[in-house]
Write a protein that holds these residues in place. Sequence first.
Motif, PDB file in Angstrom:
ATOM      1  N   VAL A   1      81.438   6.179  22.840  1.00 10.71           N
ATOM      2  CA  VAL A   1      81.004   6.889  21.637  1.00 10.71           C
ATOM      3  C   VAL A   1      81.653   8.267  21.640  1.00 10.71           C
ATOM      4  N   VAL A   2      82.304   8.595  20.568  1.00  7.90           N
ATOM      5  CA  VAL A   2      82.976   9.898  20.459  1.00  7.90           C
ATOM      6  C   VAL A   2      82.570  10.546  19.149  1.00  7.90           C
ATOM      7  N   SER A   3      82.701  11.864  19.128  1.00  9.38           N
ATOM      8  CA  SER A   3      82.410  12.610  17.906  1.00  9.38           C
ATOM      9  C   SER A   3      83.679  13.061  17.202  1.00  9.38           C
ATOM     10  N   THR A   4      84.798  12.774  17.834  1.00  5.63           N
ATOM     11  CA  THR A   4      86.067  13.262  17.273  1.00  5.63           C
ATOM     12  C   THR A   4      86.971  12.111  16.885  1.00  5.63           C
TER      13      THR A   4
ATOM     14  N   SER B   1      76.449  14.219  15.556  1.00  6.25           N
ATOM     15  CA  SER B   1      77.516  14.631  16.468  1.00  6.25           C
ATOM     16  C   SER B   1      77.132  15.854  17.288  1.00  6.25           C
TER      17      SER B   1
ATOM     18  N   LYS C   1      75.062  13.760  20.209  1.00  8.48           N
ATOM     19  CA  LYS C   1      75.744  12.670  20.904  1.00  8.48           C
ATOM     20  C   LYS C   1      77.249  12.889  20.769  1.00  8.48           C
ATOM     21  N   PRO C   2      77.998  12.563  21.705  1.00 11.42           N
ATOM     22  CA  PRO C   2      77.607  12.116  23.057  1.00 11.42           C
ATOM     23  C   PRO C   2      77.340  13.277  24.012  1.00 11.42           C
ATOM     24  N   TYR C   3      77.347  14.486  23.481  1.00 15.00           N
ATOM     25  CA  TYR C   3      77.161  15.643  24.365  1.00 15.00           C
ATOM     26  C   TYR C   3      75.919  16.415  23.913  1.00 15.00           C
TER      27      TYR C   3
ATOM     28  N   LYS D   1      75.547  20.381  23.198  1.00 17.01           N
ATOM     29  CA  LYS D   1      75.836  21.061  21.926  1.00 17.01           C
ATOM     30  C   LYS D   1      74.538  21.354  21.175  1.00 17.01           C
TER      31      LYS D   1
ATOM     32  N   GLU E   1      85.458  17.354  24.089  1.00 17.56           N
ATOM     33  CA  GLU E   1      85.928  17.130  22.725  1.00 17.56           C
ATOM     34  C   GLU E   1      87.287  17.753  22.501  1.00 17.56           C
TER      35      GLU E   1
ATOM     36  N   VAL F   1      80.329   8.581  16.446  1.00 18.63           N
ATOM     37  CA  VAL F   1      78.903   8.770  16.698  1.00 18.63           C
ATOM     38  C   VAL F   1      78.099   8.806  15.400  1.00 18.63           C
TER      39      VAL F   1
END
Lengths: 624, 299
Positions: free
Chosen positions: A32-35, B94, B97-99, B102, B219, B233
């Motif tokens: 899973v990524v946000s970018t 976002s 997830k995934p961090y 933040k 990221e 996400v």
Amino acid sequence: MRFLSPEYIPFALLAALALALYLFRRRPKRIVVSTLPFFKSLAKEHQEAAWLRWLKRILSFLMSAAIILFAVGSLARLVISPPAGEVSTVVILVDRSASMGVELPGGGKRIDENMKIVRNRLAGLPGGVGVMVMAYDRQPEVILPRTHDRREITRALVSITVRPVEGESAAALKQAEVYAALDKPAVIWHVTDSIKHSGKSADDSDVTVPEKGIEISDIIIPANGLANVGISAFSIRPLPLENRRYEIFVQVHGTSPESREATLDMKLDGKLVQLRKFSITSETRERFLIPVEAGEGETVTLQLRMDGDALMTDNSVIARVPSPSPIRLLWVSENKSPFTQLALSSLGEDVTAYAATPSEWPLKDDFDVVIFDGWLPERWPVGGSYIAISPPSSSGPVHALAVKSGGIPLNTLRVTDDSHPILYGVANRRVSLTQTSVLEATGSIQPLWIGSAGPILLAGEQNGQRIVVMGFDPDRSDRLPLMASYPLLIGNAIYWSARPSIEARGIKCMKTGDIIPVGGSAMRWTVLSGNEFKNEDQPLKGRWVSLDRVGIWETEDGKSGSAALFSSTETMLGSDDGAAVPDASAASEVKTGFISGDLRGKLLWGILIILVVECYLFHRKAVY
Amino acid sequence: MSVDNELFDPEFLGRLRALFFKLRRRRQMKKKGIQQTPTAGFTREFKDHRHYTPGDDFRGIDWRLYARLEKMFIRIFEEVQEYHVYILVDTSESMIKPYPEKRVLGLRLAVALAYLGLISQHRVSVFTFSDDMRRETPPLKGQGHIHSILKQLAGTKFEGVTNLQHSLRSFRPGRDRKGVLFLISDLFGRSPELSQEALLDAAAWPVESHVIHVLHPDEMRPNLEGELQLQDVETGEVRRMWLTKREMERYAKEFDAYVEGLQRECLRRQMDYVYWKTDHSFEEMFVELLSRGSSLAGA
């Protein structure tokens, strides 16, 4: 759908291996990524949508499975029957009779030209059509069962050769229809030389009407402008009362667009002894009776010669002169008549007479003719020929009643047929006799002499027996026993009655295509090669053999005879009487679906195409 | 440990208080007085004199000085103005997830700014946005409201797809008093270009805008390699990719260009921009943020 080589079908399980590899493939780790938009901006070949990847996976699996299944299908010879309504079977029915071997004006044999047309049709035949090859002369024969293998079909067609045998198409067509009906719709390609053979002639009452779903397509090359002459009948018989003299009967048929001279040569042991010339025009028939003096075992050769003769097979007959064995005669009588005894003794060496009393009847030996004199057996014998003199009662085909009180004297007789062989040389008008039996003519036994009390002399054939009935007693007659007519009458009756036996013992000249019982392992043929005789050995594969050569045959078990074509239809080269000849060169309109028949070629092409597509996708589109 | 305690534990609040005093000392070292503005007002604090010009309010004439100098001067008094601090927190998926770092950073930053605003007697409003803008608190004033803000932010759910353009367009800051706006977000929308366009709308606001770009180090420099299925996400979109070091280098370049582009666009529109990585020291970054010329820091 069926497989011609089903032993390869288990290899299809390899497709399950491909399926297992597809189902249990290593799946990439999901992160899973946000970018993601930034990843999406990378080079296009490094990213794929899930659905596209799924599609590629499925495509790759399907192609792998298809290659395996196609290969297995090709090895196992997958055959799919054409859909309903399309031609499923073609039966190639080839006429291999003698007339198919004629030399055409343009060169080449007729059967070769016909085969060219068949091969052209085969080349245009869709792969889904099963083909069966049959050939026929007097008997139909399956050369190749239904198959889709074009090479086997070609080999089968090449193996068909012309045989010097008459062609009988009706039975062959019926049998071909039976085979064609197994997988309809079907077409019968009838390769023949005559519309008469094809069963489409307007004046042919035996027109073959194929059943629904079966079409007959004729491939005919007509014999326009060809000339031929051939022997269509032959017989040799010893002349009665004449030693070493024989009479040869020959019938010749011929056809020619213009008048031609033909010659019939007769040779004895290779030496020319007779020569007859005659003219041949359109559909000529000539008959010859040729007397010849010949010894036992000599070879008689009849050979026709004509310029431009298209068919040589029917030009010759070879036969051996039969041995002159005497007629075996049995005279059964209680009181031997001296007049009859005198008449029998006058027959000379041609007749060997034996005497017996009624108490000795029946005898174990076979006789050609039996004379029942003043007596009839209660149980009429089977087979043979019989002469009944003054029968006291009825028995078998003889219907008689004894005249009591000394008989009926007759000075004049009415003759019904003075040309009958029995009355040959007999002075019918000077006959004076005493009728001792009242006779009744029944069936095919007809009266020859008729007196005041009914028939006196009967002759005829019944149940395969030649029977002569004389209703008078020579001992009590006035003039007849003292005349030369009586020995003539007895002699004629004996020879006429013995004719079937004589002919049976005589020369055995059979038609080619006849099936005879044989013994031993080989059959020796003496055939004419040019002007000389040549011996050929034919190995035997069974107890019956079909005569397929023109010549003299001998078997190891002592049987012998001769064979020749003897067919006016073959000699006339399948003359068509002006009937319309179908366009044999026209391309066949047989059509079937694409996915039908033997799919081996299509499957191999499919594998090739899949491999090319896979290469393109793998290397060009990076599908992996 | 409750959510409140997880985010805003007493230690953090203690650090925040120490940070505030640290900021006040720095401010006092720079100038005397508190929270001065360059404009004049009507408070009791005298600031200066200037010559009278017609039209000026004659009530401001210093008659005593006129009696002594025979010239008319107007007395100028200092104006003490309260700000309206707008804190806009990105609560899209976002941000958690995934961090999840933040989320913690964004909320702590919002609380710190709110605390700073409240303790300086400004009005503080907290907004959250993902696909739309939502007001979390009414304008609050007074130090005592920090707990209600803490409670409100602690209950904030991070979900939804970022629609930065729509959210920022729907935000209308008041014009009644000067405003200071802090936009706390990772600025990940549907595409990098849309994020830049959304900031164009923010430039039109009549406030002092600070864009705080919250990012996780992974990221900016993801450590990925091989065949992977990357799932977004927020949208759930899945892409299958073969990643190599070359691709990662290209990714880093693309991301750096994106950050630089945002920075450039903010500069052009007189907006303050700072990117805040989650591994940075909070105190240092917070001081850095306020020392970049924020009115809030100078009040």
